[in-house]
Each structure stands twice: as C-alpha cells, then as structure tokens.
Scaffold this motif. Structure first.
Motif, short mmCIF file in Angstrom:
data_model
loop_
_atom_site.label_atom_id
_atom_site.label_comp_id
_atom_site.label_asym_id
_atom_site.label_seq_id
_atom_site.Cartn_x
_atom_site.Cartn_y
_atom_site.Cartn_z
N ILE A 152 33.48 25.41 56.92
CA ILE A 152 33.02 26.22 55.79
C ILE A 152 33.86 25.94 54.54
N THR A 153 35.18 25.92 54.69
CA THR A 153 36.04 25.74 53.51
C THR A 153 35.97 24.32 52.95
N LYS A 154 35.70 23.36 53.81
CA LYS A 154 35.59 21.97 53.32
C LYS A 154 34.27 21.71 52.62
N GLU A 155 33.26 22.53 52.94
CA GLU A 155 31.92 22.28 52.39
C GLU A 155 31.50 23.32 51.35
N ARG A 156 32.41 24.16 50.91
CA ARG A 156 32.01 25.22 49.97
C ARG A 156 31.55 24.63 48.66
N THR A 157 30.63 25.34 48.05
CA THR A 157 29.99 24.87 46.83
C THR A 157 30.63 25.50 45.59
N ARG A 158 30.23 24.99 44.42
CA ARG A 158 30.73 25.56 43.17
C ARG A 158 30.30 27.01 43.04
N GLU A 159 29.06 27.29 43.47
CA GLU A 159 28.56 28.65 43.37
C GLU A 159 29.37 29.60 44.27
N GLN A 160 29.70 29.13 45.45
CA GLN A 160 30.52 29.94 46.35
C GLN A 160 31.91 30.16 45.76
N GLU A 161 32.44 29.17 45.09
CA GLU A 161 33.76 29.32 44.46
C GLU A 161 33.73 30.37 43.36
N LYS A 162 32.61 30.47 42.65
CA LYS A 162 32.47 31.51 41.63
C LYS A 162 32.51 32.90 42.28
N LYS A 163 31.84 33.02 43.43
CA LYS A 163 31.82 34.30 44.13
C LYS A 163 33.20 34.65 44.67
N ILE A 164 33.91 33.66 45.18
CA ILE A 164 35.28 33.88 45.67
C ILE A 164 36.16 34.38 44.53
N THR A 165 36.01 33.76 43.37
CA THR A 165 36.81 34.15 42.21
C THR A 165 36.51 35.57 41.78
N TYR A 166 35.22 35.92 41.79
CA TYR A 166 34.82 37.28 41.39
C TYR A 166 35.47 38.31 42.31
N TRP A 167 35.28 38.17 43.62
CA TRP A 167 35.81 39.16 44.56
C TRP A 167 37.32 39.04 44.71
N GLY A 168 37.85 37.88 44.38
CA GLY A 168 39.29 37.67 44.49
C GLY A 168 40.11 38.50 43.53
N ALA A 169 39.45 39.09 42.53
CA ALA A 169 40.16 39.97 41.59
C ALA A 169 40.53 41.29 42.24
N GLY A 170 39.95 41.58 43.40
CA GLY A 170 40.25 42.82 44.12
C GLY A 170 38.99 43.57 44.46
N GLY A 171 38.75 43.76 45.75
CA GLY A 171 37.53 44.42 46.18
C GLY A 171 37.43 45.87 45.73
N VAL A 172 38.54 46.60 45.74
CA VAL A 172 38.50 48.01 45.32
C VAL A 172 38.10 48.11 43.85
N ILE A 173 38.69 47.26 43.02
CA ILE A 173 38.36 47.24 41.59
C ILE A 173 36.90 46.89 41.38
N ARG A 174 36.42 45.86 42.08
CA ARG A 174 35.04 45.40 41.87
C ARG A 174 34.02 46.47 42.28
N TRP A 175 34.24 47.15 43.39
CA TRP A 175 33.27 48.16 43.80
C TRP A 175 33.33 49.38 42.89
N ASN A 176 34.49 49.67 42.34
CA ASN A 176 34.57 50.74 41.36
C ASN A 176 33.76 50.37 40.12
N GLN A 177 33.83 49.11 39.71
CA GLN A 177 33.03 48.65 38.57
C GLN A 177 31.54 48.75 38.88
N ILE A 178 31.16 48.37 40.08
CA ILE A 178 29.74 48.43 40.48
C ILE A 178 29.25 49.88 40.45
N LEU A 179 30.07 50.80 40.93
CA LEU A 179 29.69 52.20 40.89
C LEU A 179 29.54 52.67 39.44
#
Length: 502
Positions: free
Chosen positions: A80-107
């Motif tokens: 999985i990590t060797k074949e990850r795509t650019r789009e997946q890397e964008k998602k990793i970066t988004y959630w990598g800022a902190g899951g608690v923060i991101r879900w608070n923003q979504i709420l």
C-alpha cells in the motif's frame, strides 16, 4: 504588456483571494501534527463519563508481531505505501494535521449549514436540525467528550499492548511522515474517525453518507500513511464505536428533546414580577415564532447542577429604576452614534444565521491555540472537552435565567434604538454571548496561561459586542460574563484533579 480580458479577470481574482486568506483561517493549510509530547501517561487520566470502557468491551486479542497473520498485515502495508497515489498523499496530509482538529472543523461546517431557522408553521425535520447556539453548544460538547474519553482508553490500551510502529517491524513500510513514536494498537486515528462519525451521524442523520465517507477516508489514511495495519484500524474502529454509543446513551437522557416545548405548554419558570418587568419580552418576528428552546434551561448539565445553579444571576434591575434608565440610555447613545469600531466589533462577534454560532467561534479560537502549541491528539481532545462542557453548562444557566426573568430587549422599551444585528428570538437577560464567551475564555486562559490576558480581552469584547449591537443592556453583558466565569472555574477545578499536569 497588455492583458486580455480573461487574464485581467484572473489576476484580479487572484489578488482578491490572496488578500482574503488571512480572514479565513478555516481554509488555511495546517502543518502535520508533530506533538511536543506524546502524553504517555494519558491512559491514567480521568475520563468524563466515569466509565471503564475497556473492562466493558471485548476487544480482539492482538496477534503477536512475529505471527504469520501479523506478518501478512505488514506485507500488505508495504504494498500500500509503495503504491500510494498523489491523491492519497493529499488525504494523508489533510488528516495528518490532527484528527480531533479536523472533525471539530467538520462539525463547525455542519453547524453553519443547518443554522437556519425553519419556516413558521413547518414541522421541524429531525433529520435536519436547526443548529441554533444551544444545539451547537451541545453538539460540540458531545463530540469533544466522546473523543476525549475514547482517546484516554486508546492510550491505556496502546501502552498495555505496546505494539511497535509498523516501520520498526518491517523496514520496507514507507511512512509518509516521520515515524510516530506511539504504539500502533489500536490506531488512534481509527478511534477518532469512528467515535466522531458515530456521534455526528446521530446529530445529523441526513448527513450520514457524507460523514461515513469522511470516516472511511480517515481510516484509509492510516494505511496510506503507513502508520497502522488492518488489526490496528479494526481495533480502533471497534473502540471508537463503543465509546460513542455510551456518550449518545447519555445524550438520549439529557432532556434536550424536551427543550423546544413542542406542545407550547411553557409560559415561564416562575410568575413574572410585574414591577420588575412591566413589559415582558415578546417575539418581534412576523409571522410570530415560538420562543427558541424555552426549556433548554432544564437540560442536564455536565457539571453538578447544584454547583452550576449556584451561579444563577440575580434579578435584573427594575424597568424604570435609576440603574435601568442609565443603562438603556447608554444603549440608545451607542445606537445614535455607533462608531466604525463598534460596528466592526458587533459584526465580528455576531455569529448569527449561517455561521458556526458563538460556541463554534470559540472552538476556532481554541483550535488556533492548540495548533500553535502542538498538542497531542489526546491533550487536544481534553481541551475541547473542558471548554465545550463549560460553554454548554453556561448556556443552560443563561437560558434558565432568560426564561425565569423574561426580560425585554432594549428596542422593545425604546423603539428608537437602532440595532446593528438581528434580534434573537428569546429574552434579553442574560447575554448568551457573554455567558458562552466568558466560560470558554476562562477555561482557555487556564489551559494557555501565557495567552490569558489576550483571551480575557476577547471574551470581554465578545460580550460588549452585543451592547454595541443594541440588542443587550450592559447588565445583561456583565451578569452573563460573571456566571460564565463561574462555570469556567468549575471546569478548571475538574482539570486540576483529572491527572493531567498542566
């Protein structure tokens, strides 16, 4: 060089976008979360619900790291990590800022979306709730409590199992970020994803598909980022769902379902004193609308209710008294000569329809402080839990006072007062903005002592904004602030005894 019309318009758009970037912090890119401390002792912190979740839940027995089953999981993660795509890397970066923060923003985004009063005479749709400030305060509190309790249980289990990060056990795994020092079982990000999604789907049933999609993306980011295997994520998903179920069981019994008084049985908690309030508050909307959540003052508080109601404000000054006359004259004076700065302050803190409400505004303020200080996921959840419970309890007390005293808005007494913002559909005394803000700011001032003076200035300004707007008296503001501070202090007392070294 001459610009054609399309190029010229694009340049203008780009300039406008860049000039606005500082005014819209929600859309700013956040850096990957690299906490200054992993808070390894967090499994011993006291949780809110006072439940030993791990003793009540049958978690899967994790495989030994040298077992064939686990080795197969690691091999899958390598692929999985060797074949990850650019789009997946964008998602990793988004959630990598902190899951608690991101879900608070979504709420906050969902609160903004549904913060529109239903048309008069239309039966409310439980699938699409009206996210007014009391509803929002409760939503932020429920999410934060669930995240907080789930992560304390997660940290406890992590250090009991003590499964190393995948990269440590298979050097071919390619983490997207620097390797985390946290034990990997259960995945804290899978816990955050599922506990958050479960609470938010209960609050916003019409958004279930959207929320599920985000939760799946969050869990997949664990694989794509190389920080957890399938069993790590499965365990986190189970734990998150279980904690959410317990928190929502609490929510089902907190009397929020009665707060709107659907049968229109409410007049006031006590008989209105005709001397104090010769002209009781009344709705000025046309067509007439029922008062907003008149029984919210009876919703269950997070802190001991006796302690909360010890901070109940005294009766407001009698209409026509020297104190009242001086205060309404002040509101009229501001109305007649409102300065540009008073307009700015009134607008900045208005947080009306279509926004994430005053409680949401303070969640954004907290977010900025947390990100700046690089707190771990579990410590971030604790901060939101303390602050949002203070906000909700202060709101309950404020709403009780509003419908106990049924005090009229300034413009109801003096029709020449011109307001700078919408007039809310509930009584004047005390100010919800002042109560919410002082409670939130008091807690944040404790958690971030170097910022305490600036935070205090913010919550004072938030309360003053409603006087500048012409919709509150100064005594509404000052008494709301006083009770908000008192509720904030209750949460600080808890924080001093929950096992965390602040």
């Amino acid at each position: 060089m001459q610009l054609n019309s399309k190029t010229f318009l694009f340049v203008i758009f780009l300039i406008m976008l860049l000039s606005c970037s500082e005014d819209i912090p929600d859309i700013a890119e956040l850096q990957p979360l690299i906490p200054i401390s992993q808070d390894v002792d967090a499994g011993n912190w006291k949780n809110v619900m006072d439940i030993d979740y791990l003793s009540q839940l049958e978690m899967p027995v994790p495989e030994n790291t040298d077992s064939e089953v686990y080795r197969a999981e690691l091999d899958s993660l390598v692929t999985i990590t060797k074949e990850r795509t650019r789009e997946q890397e964008k998602k990793i970066t988004y959630w990598g800022a902190g899951g608690v923060i991101r879900w608070n923003q979504i709420l906050r985004d969902l609160v903004s979306k549904y913060n529109v009063a239903p048309a008069v005479g239309v039966i409310p749709d439980p699938m699409k709730p009206f996210t007014n400030p009391p509803f929002a305060a409760r939503a932020y509190a429920l999410l934060s409590v669930a995240q907080h309790d789930a992560l304390i249980a997660t940290w406890k289990l992590k250090y009991e199992i003590n499964r190393p990060a995948p990269k440590t056990l298979n050097g071919e795994v390619a983490p997207f970020f620097d390797m985390s020092l946290l034990p990997s079982y259960p995945s804290e990000q899978a816990v955050i994803a599922n506990v958050s999604a479960s609470v938010m789907k209960a609050l916003f049933p019409a958004e279930a598909n959207f929320i599920d999609t985000l939760a799946e993306e969050h869990r997949n980011a664990v694989y794509w980022g190389g920080t957890g295997t399938q069993s790590d994520v499965v365990a986190g998903t189970i734990l998150g769902a279980f904690v959410a179920s317990k928190v929502m069981d609490y929510a089902k019994a907190d009397r929020m379902n009665l707060s709107a008084d659907a049968n229109d049985t409410f007049t006031s908690f006590f008989e209105i004193n005709a001397n104090t309030v010769p002209n009781p508050w009344k709705c000025i909307e046309l067509p007439l609308r029922s008062p907003m959540l008149p029984l919210y003052g009876r919703v269950r508080t997070w802190m001991d209710s006796t302690s909360v109601f010890d901070a109940l404000p005294p009766p407001p000054p009698e209409v026509g008294s020297l104190e009242f006359n001086a205060d309404i004259a002040n509101v009229r004076k501001i109305s007649d000569n409102r300065s540009r700065e008073q307009w700015r302050i009134s607008n900045f803190w208005a947080d009306g329809n279509g926004t994430y409400t005053p409680p949401g505004h303070w969640n954004l303020i907290a977010e900025n402080l947390i990100v700046k200080n690089k707190w771990s996921e579990v410590k971030t959840a604790r901060a939101f839990s303390l602050m949002n419970r203070a906000i909700m309890d202060s709101g309950i007390l404020c709403w009780y006072a509003k419908y106990k005293y049924y005090f009229p808005r300034p413009s109801q007494i003096d029709g020449k007062i011109k307001v700078a913002t919408g007039i809310p559909n509930f009584p004047s005394y005390t100010s919800g903005h002042s109560s919410f803000s002082a409670a939130a700011g008091t807690v944040l001032g404790y958690l971030f002592p170097s910022e305490k003076q600036r935070i205090e200035q913010q919550f004072i300004e938030a309360g003053e904004s409603r006087v500048y707007g012409g919709i509150h008296y100064q005594f509404d503001n000052l008494e709301g602030r006083k009770s908000g501070i008192a509720i904030g202090e209750l949460l600080i007392s808890e924080a001093r005894n929950d096992g965390v070294q602040d």
